[in-house]
Design an enzyme around this catalytic site. Structure first.
Site, PDB file in Angstrom:
ATOM      1  N   GLU A   1      30.324  35.427  46.884  1.00  0.00           N
ATOM      2  CA  GLU A   1      29.282  35.259  47.899  1.00  0.00           C
ATOM      3  C   GLU A   1      29.375  36.339  48.968  1.00  0.00           C
ATOM      4  OE1 GLU A   1      26.910  32.027  50.565  1.00  0.00           O
ATOM      5  OE2 GLU A   1      28.239  31.356  48.964  1.00  0.00           O
TER       6      GLU A   1
ATOM      7  N   HIS B   1      33.836  30.476  35.722  1.00  0.00           N
ATOM      8  CA  HIS B   1      35.239  30.898  35.731  1.00  0.00           C
ATOM      9  C   HIS B   1      35.658  31.081  34.276  1.00  0.00           C
ATOM     10  CE1 HIS B   1      35.174  29.886  39.931  1.00  0.00           C
ATOM     11  NE2 HIS B   1      34.775  28.664  39.638  1.00  0.00           N
TER      12      HIS B   1
ATOM     13  N   ARG C   1      38.524  33.162  33.101  1.00  0.00           N
ATOM     14  CA  ARG C   1      39.934  33.437  32.815  1.00  0.00           C
ATOM     15  C   ARG C   1      40.714  33.133  34.097  1.00  0.00           C
ATOM     16  NH1 ARG C   1      39.753  37.720  29.620  1.00  0.00           N
ATOM     17  NH2 ARG C   1      41.160  37.017  28.035  1.00  0.00           N
TER      18      ARG C   1
END
Length: 142
Positions: free
Chosen positions: A66, A93, A95
């Protein structure tokens, strides 16, 4: 962009806003490509940003993403007339990461007059994709 101007712009965005969440996480802007409209930053992966299982908290990835998407929008608009505010963020997400450094690169998917959509990729030192984010910013009048 001449190197001095690039260095000045990077210094400006690294100092932007005084004490911020980005500074708390040690996010450091490292490159800006005005021609291609991209922004790059790094963030160290330290225990203070871990979740209880000893890996980087997904929220830290989202804060980095962000920060990148918002900064990208605000750098590439007329800041005297407008500012961009985040209205949607979606992060996958992909890894986990325990330590070291991650690098985020933000680029526009769409750069309209009143809305920007950006893509932010966060990678580890080996270039492996840690997370992928899309973010929408609404551009509003000051």
């Amino acid at each position: 962009m001449k190197d001095k101007k690039k260095e000045d712009l990077l210094q400006f965005i690294n100092d932007w806003g005084g004490e911020t969440f980005a500074k708390t996480l040690d996010i450091q802007f490292t490159d800006i490509d005005v021609e291609n409209e991209t922004l790059t930053a790094t963030m160290p992966v330290l225990p203070r940003i871990h979740q209880p299982f000893g890996i980087m908290h997904g929220g830290a990835s989202c804060v980095l993403a962000e920060t990148m998407g918002s900064s990208l929008s605000n750098i590439f608009i007329d800041g005297e007339k407008y500012f961009g505010v985040g209205t949607n963020i979606n992060t996958n997400h992909l890894r986990s990461k325990k330590d070291g450094m991650v690098t985020a690169v933000a680029r526009f998917i769409r750069k309209g007059k009143s809305m920007h959509v950006s893509e932010i990729e966060i990678r580890d030192e080996k270039g492996q994709l840690i997370s992928h984010t899309t973010m929408t910013n609404t551009i509003i009048n000051r």
